[in-house]
Scaffold this motif. Structure first.
Motif, mmCIF file in Angstrom:
data_model
loop_
_atom_site.group_PDB
_atom_site.id
_atom_site.type_symbol
_atom_site.label_atom_id
_atom_site.label_comp_id
_atom_site.label_asym_id
_atom_site.label_seq_id
_atom_site.Cartn_x
_atom_site.Cartn_y
_atom_site.Cartn_z
ATOM 1 N N ILE A 10 -56.708 27.318 -80.197
ATOM 2 C CA ILE A 10 -56.300 26.272 -81.146
ATOM 3 C C ILE A 10 -56.082 24.998 -80.337
ATOM 4 N N GLY A 11 -56.958 24.009 -80.558
ATOM 5 C CA GLY A 11 -56.924 22.762 -79.791
ATOM 6 C C GLY A 11 -58.100 22.706 -78.835
ATOM 7 N N GLY A 12 -58.966 21.720 -79.036
ATOM 8 C CA GLY A 12 -60.153 21.568 -78.173
ATOM 9 C C GLY A 12 -59.998 20.395 -77.225
ATOM 10 N N GLY A 13 -58.768 20.212 -76.717
ATOM 11 C CA GLY A 13 -58.522 19.193 -75.695
ATOM 12 C C GLY A 13 -58.885 19.759 -74.328
ATOM 13 N N ILE A 14 -58.287 19.190 -73.287
ATOM 14 C CA ILE A 14 -58.710 19.559 -71.929
ATOM 15 C C ILE A 14 -58.377 21.015 -71.610
ATOM 16 N N ILE A 15 -57.154 21.438 -71.943
ATOM 17 C CA ILE A 15 -56.794 22.835 -71.660
ATOM 18 C C ILE A 15 -57.708 23.763 -72.456
ATOM 19 N N GLY A 16 -57.926 23.434 -73.721
ATOM 20 C CA GLY A 16 -58.749 24.277 -74.594
ATOM 21 C C GLY A 16 -60.145 24.498 -74.038
ATOM 22 N N VAL A 17 -60.813 23.412 -73.629
ATOM 23 C CA VAL A 17 -62.210 23.579 -73.182
ATOM 24 C C VAL A 17 -62.293 24.235 -71.797
ATOM 25 N N GLU A 18 -61.315 23.944 -70.918
ATOM 26 C CA GLU A 18 -61.357 24.595 -69.595
ATOM 27 C C GLU A 18 -61.160 26.110 -69.741
ATOM 28 N N LEU A 19 -60.192 26.487 -70.561
ATOM 29 C CA LEU A 19 -59.942 27.923 -70.747
ATOM 30 C C LEU A 19 -61.096 28.593 -71.488
ATOM 31 N N ILE A 53 -63.285 27.738 -80.674
ATOM 32 C CA ILE A 53 -62.332 26.624 -80.523
ATOM 33 C C ILE A 53 -62.134 25.985 -81.893
ATOM 34 N N VAL A 54 -60.859 25.807 -82.272
ATOM 35 C CA VAL A 54 -60.555 25.125 -83.531
ATOM 36 C C VAL A 54 -59.908 23.789 -83.184
ATOM 37 N N GLU A 55 -60.586 22.716 -83.516
ATOM 38 C CA GLU A 55 -60.115 21.376 -83.137
ATOM 39 C C GLU A 55 -59.985 20.518 -84.383
ATOM 40 N N MET A 56 -58.812 19.899 -84.543
ATOM 41 C CA MET A 56 -58.618 19.132 -85.784
ATOM 42 C C MET A 56 -59.307 17.773 -85.765
ATOM 43 N N SER A 57 -59.575 17.239 -84.580
ATOM 44 C CA SER A 57 -60.282 15.967 -84.498
ATOM 45 C C SER A 57 -61.778 16.214 -84.777
ATOM 46 N N VAL A 81 -62.526 17.374 -76.782
ATOM 47 C CA VAL A 81 -62.008 16.366 -75.821
ATOM 48 C C VAL A 81 -62.052 14.936 -76.376
ATOM 49 N N PRO A 82 -61.290 14.709 -77.441
ATOM 50 C CA PRO A 82 -61.307 13.367 -78.050
ATOM 51 C C PRO A 82 -60.746 12.290 -77.141
ATOM 52 N N SER A 83 -60.101 12.680 -76.031
ATOM 53 C CA SER A 83 -59.572 11.670 -75.098
ATOM 54 C C SER A 83 -60.698 11.046 -74.273
ATOM 55 N N ALA A 105 -53.323 25.436 -77.530
ATOM 56 C CA ALA A 105 -53.572 24.351 -76.564
ATOM 57 C C ALA A 105 -53.636 23.020 -77.301
ATOM 58 N N VAL A 106 -52.520 22.666 -77.949
ATOM 59 C CA VAL A 106 -52.528 21.469 -78.803
ATOM 60 C C VAL A 106 -51.706 20.324 -78.212
ATOM 61 N N GLY A 107 -51.454 20.362 -76.926
ATOM 62 C CA GLY A 107 -50.708 19.274 -76.288
ATOM 63 C C GLY A 107 -49.403 19.774 -75.687
ATOM 64 N N ARG A 108 -48.648 18.846 -75.092
ATOM 65 C CA ARG A 108 -47.437 19.229 -74.386
ATOM 66 C C ARG A 108 -46.262 18.321 -74.788
ATOM 67 N N ALA A 109 -45.074 18.925 -74.845
ATOM 68 C CA ALA A 109 -43.864 18.178 -75.221
ATOM 69 C C ALA A 109 -42.988 17.991 -73.984
ATOM 70 N N TRP A 122 -50.206 9.005 -69.162
ATOM 71 C CA TRP A 122 -51.162 9.999 -68.671
ATOM 72 C C TRP A 122 -50.400 11.253 -68.284
ATOM 73 N N GLN A 123 -50.690 12.384 -68.907
ATOM 74 C CA GLN A 123 -50.028 13.636 -68.489
ATOM 75 C C GLN A 123 -50.929 14.300 -67.456
ATOM 76 N N LEU A 124 -50.985 13.677 -66.277
ATOM 77 C CA LEU A 124 -51.862 14.163 -65.207
ATOM 78 C C LEU A 124 -51.062 14.288 -63.924
ATOM 79 N N ALA A 125 -51.328 15.346 -63.163
ATOM 80 C CA ALA A 125 -50.566 15.598 -61.938
ATOM 81 C C ALA A 125 -50.665 14.428 -60.963
ATOM 82 N N ARG A 165 -59.963 10.561 -64.519
ATOM 83 C CA ARG A 165 -59.705 11.604 -65.519
ATOM 84 C C ARG A 165 -60.792 12.666 -65.354
ATOM 85 N N CYS A 166 -60.370 13.878 -65.096
ATOM 86 C CA CYS A 166 -61.341 14.926 -64.743
ATOM 87 C C CYS A 166 -61.185 16.152 -65.625
ATOM 88 N N VAL A 167 -62.286 16.629 -66.156
ATOM 89 C CA VAL A 167 -62.289 17.871 -66.938
ATOM 90 C C VAL A 167 -63.205 18.832 -66.184
HETATM 91 P P1 NAD Z 1 -54.747 17.500 -75.246
HETATM 92 O O1 NAD Z 1 -53.954 16.407 -75.837
HETATM 93 O O2 NAD Z 1 -55.754 17.214 -74.201
HETATM 94 O O3 NAD Z 1 -55.546 18.249 -76.421
HETATM 95 C C1 NAD Z 1 -54.935 18.800 -77.525
HETATM 96 C C2 NAD Z 1 -55.983 18.906 -78.622
HETATM 97 O O4 NAD Z 1 -55.457 19.665 -79.690
HETATM 98 C C3 NAD Z 1 -56.382 17.558 -79.183
HETATM 99 O O5 NAD Z 1 -57.785 17.452 -79.105
HETATM 100 C C4 NAD Z 1 -55.868 17.591 -80.621
HETATM 101 O O6 NAD Z 1 -56.706 16.892 -81.501
HETATM 102 C C5 NAD Z 1 -55.864 19.078 -80.914
HETATM 103 N N1 NAD Z 1 -54.880 19.533 -81.898
HETATM 104 C C6 NAD Z 1 -53.581 19.165 -82.016
HETATM 105 N N2 NAD Z 1 -52.986 19.868 -82.998
HETATM 106 C C7 NAD Z 1 -53.915 20.720 -83.506
HETATM 107 C C8 NAD Z 1 -53.915 21.704 -84.517
HETATM 108 N N3 NAD Z 1 -52.807 21.983 -85.216
HETATM 109 N N4 NAD Z 1 -55.067 22.375 -84.774
HETATM 110 C C9 NAD Z 1 -56.188 22.100 -84.062
HETATM 111 N N5 NAD Z 1 -56.246 21.171 -83.103
HETATM 112 C C10 NAD Z 1 -55.127 20.505 -82.806
HETATM 113 O O7 NAD Z 1 -53.684 18.596 -74.797
HETATM 114 P P2 NAD Z 1 -53.877 19.917 -73.928
HETATM 115 O O8 NAD Z 1 -55.295 20.321 -73.845
HETATM 116 O O9 NAD Z 1 -52.873 20.868 -74.479
HETATM 117 O O10 NAD Z 1 -53.420 19.432 -72.499
HETATM 118 C C11 NAD Z 1 -52.072 18.932 -72.318
HETATM 119 C C12 NAD Z 1 -52.041 17.856 -71.269
HETATM 120 O O11 NAD Z 1 -52.360 18.407 -70.008
HETATM 121 C C13 NAD Z 1 -53.057 16.751 -71.546
HETATM 122 O O12 NAD Z 1 -52.436 15.502 -71.467
HETATM 123 C C14 NAD Z 1 -54.069 16.899 -70.466
HETATM 124 O O13 NAD Z 1 -54.549 15.644 -70.008
HETATM 125 C C15 NAD Z 1 -53.320 17.629 -69.373
HETATM 126 N N6 NAD Z 1 -54.292 18.479 -68.674
HETATM 127 C C16 NAD Z 1 -55.134 17.883 -67.795
HETATM 128 C C17 NAD Z 1 -56.090 18.649 -67.168
HETATM 129 C C18 NAD Z 1 -57.023 17.985 -66.213
HETATM 130 O O14 NAD Z 1 -56.745 16.873 -65.764
HETATM 131 N N7 NAD Z 1 -58.170 18.609 -65.892
HETATM 132 C C19 NAD Z 1 -56.209 19.997 -67.429
HETATM 133 C C20 NAD Z 1 -55.350 20.560 -68.355
HETATM 134 C C21 NAD Z 1 -54.384 19.783 -68.970
#
Ligand code: NAD
Length: 460
Positions: free
Chosen positions: A177-186, A199-203, A207-209, A267-271, A312-315, A343-345
């Motif tokens: 759940i979530g096709g952001g960076i964590i979602g696609v790497e995993l 992968i279920v992505e609401m956008s 990787v909409p970023s 994998a929908v983001g971090r708080a 930027w939530q990046l190390a 920014r690296c994926v």
């Molecule tokens: P993210 O913000 O990159 O992606 C979260 C995704 O989840 C978004 O695309 C969003 O549209 C989607 N989403 C949110 N709610 C949803 C829902 N209810 N249903 C479906 N989709 C939903 O967050 P992440 O992948 O969890 O990563 C967290 C942070 O860690 C990010 O800021 C990322 O940059 C960082 N990170 C970086 C790297 C890297 O630099 N390679 C690797 C992993 C994580």
């Protein structure tokens, strides 16, 4: 009560780097960490994922090599050995941090720290509570996986990036759940282990970023790995039935479907983690701690760095902020230059970008020109059998100043350092096009883009 000139709360890439920097500036420093040194990045993020992605790369190469006339026997996986290697890498890096902290004569408190008034911090150690005091405090408490309020999620068995790297068996199927960076790497890691992944992505794209063309190229590659991608789709309910988990999803155009899965990864983001200083009433920016360009919070004795500040939530950004916060806490004046954050994926293909995107340039009203060079004609990419990527260069029309670069392809996360340096030094396309690039390399595409930009392209 032990008194320190600088106390750092959190031992991730923001915190431990800040502590070492402050110690090198001659300060008496303490670092408080509740869990393992290295924080999320080392223990539950960047390093475990990159170690497992290396396995995925090798598995894919072995598969691909059949077409090159190289055959091995049947491929088998030992998840436990893969995870052992991941743990060994983590342990080695943890030891390194521990050594550096010792070298810096930094007192490390292994416990949960809670900020009180006047620089006092209560540290809950394993056996006792101790109060220490810091003249300056640097908050580097990081973030945790966000779990959205989805109907039925409380009863579901789901992984987050905190738990997935210790998964005990290869699952039969996985919904991410979530096709952001964590979602696609995993997704790449588990697809390489032959797990059917969705992968279920609401956008409207994964990787909409990143820029839309990077999302498109990655989506095409992931589909080739048999990964199902549902965009513009939300999870409405999770249901437990006869030992399997049913994910009810609905797309923006009203299409409903049910995904039957063994494993769920959230994998929908971090708080941000703010509970250890909630009582101080620091000024906030939404859920994040507000800081100025010196990384100082609304309390002049308290600085904050990394994920807890948003942005930027990046190390690597956390580390850069840690260095700056430590210098400022030690009486110097430094700021972070956010213009060239790479920014690296680390998927295959990888995505790497730096500087402005085209959308940024448009938004800022900058007059720019773009050149995109596909890797399909690049000798090294063809030799590697990885020709699907491209390099895109954005430069300001007036001076040819390089504003942004996006690369998609093998190992572009290593190559992005070159355009980063150009942007850092305010370099131009003329300067880039006058530099000899080794042949054959994929970075020749960067040279080609710059040469083409000034009308001197040979292959483009
Ligand atoms: P993210 O913000 O990159 O992606 C979260 C995704 O989840 C978004 O695309 C969003 O549209 C989607 N989403 C949110 N709610 C949803 C829902 N209810 N249903 C479906 N989709 C939903 O967050 P992440 O992948 O969890 O990563 C967290 C942070 O860690 C990010 O800021 C990322 O940059 C960082 N990170 C970086 C790297 C890297 O630099 N390679 C690797 C992993 C994580």
């Amino acid at each position: 009560m032990n008194d320190y000139e600088v106390v750092v709360l959190g031992g991730g890439p923001g915190g431990y780097v800040a502590a070492i920097r402050a110690a090198k500036l001659g300060k008496k420093v303490a670092l408080i960490e509740a869990r393992e040194l290295g924080g999320t990045c080392l223990n539950r993020g960047c390093i475990p994922s990159k170690t497992l992605l290396r396995h995925a790369e090798v598995i894919e190469t072995i598969e691909k090599a059949k077409q090159w006339g190289i055959e091995t026997g049947e491929m088998t996986f030992s998840l436990s050995k893969m995870l052992d290697r991941k743990d060994a890498v983590i342990q080695q890096l943890r030891n390194g941090i521990s050594y550096l902290l010792k070298q810096g004569k930094i007192d490390v408190y292994q416990g949960i720290g809670n900020l009180e008034e006047n620089g006092k911090i209560a540290v809950q150690l394993a056996e006792k509570k101790e109060i220490i005091r810091g003249e300056k405090i640097i908050l580097a408490t990081g973030s945790r996986p966000l779990v959205p309020a989805i109907d039925g999620i409380e009863e579901a068995a789901y992984f987050t990036s905190d738990t997935i790297f210790d998964i005990e068996k290869i699952p039969e199927s996985m919904v991410i759940i979530g096709g952001g960076i964590i979602g696609v790497e995993l997704a790449c890691i588990f697809a390489s282990l032959n797990v059917p992944v969705s992968i279920v992505e609401m956008s409207d794209r994964i990787v909409p970023s990143e820029e839309p063309e990077a999302s498109k190229a990655l989506a095409k590659a992931l589909k080739k790995k048999q990964i199902t991608i549902l965009t513009s789709t939300k999870v409405v309910r999770v249901e437990q039935r006869d030992g399997s988990q049913l994910i009810h999803v609905e797309s923006d155009n009203g299409k409903a479907q049910i995904l039957d899965t063994e494993a769920i990864l959230m994998a929908v983001g971090r708080a941000p983690n703010t509970s250890s200083f909630d009582g101080l009433n620091l000024q906030m920016d939404g859920p994040f701690v507000k800081t100025d360009s010196a990384m100082q919070t609304s309390n002049p004795s308290i600085y904050a760095v990394g994920d807890v500040t948003g942005g930027w939530q990046l190390a690597h950004v956390a580390s850069a902020e840690g260095v700056v916060a430590a210098a400022n806490a030690a009486g110097q004046t430094e700021t972070v230059d956010y213009r060239m954050v790479p920014r690296c994926v680390y998927t295959s293909p990888e995505i790497a970008s730096v500087g402005l995107t085209e959308a940024d340039a448009k938004r800022q009203g900058i007059d720019y020109k773009v050149v995109r060079v596909d890797h399909a004609g690049n000798g090294r990419a063809l030799a590697q059998d990885e020709k699907e990527g491209f390099t895109k260069l954005i430069a300001g029309t007036k001076y040819g100043e390089i504003l942004g670069v996006l690369m998609v392809g093998p190992h572009v996360t290593e190559m992005i350092a070159e355009p980063s340096a150009f942007i850092h030094l305010e370099g131009t396309v003329d300067e880039l096009a006058s530099m000899i690039h080794a042949h054959p390399t994929i970075t020749e595409s960067l040279y080609e883009a710059a040469a083409s930009w000034i009308g001197k392209g040979v292959h483009h």
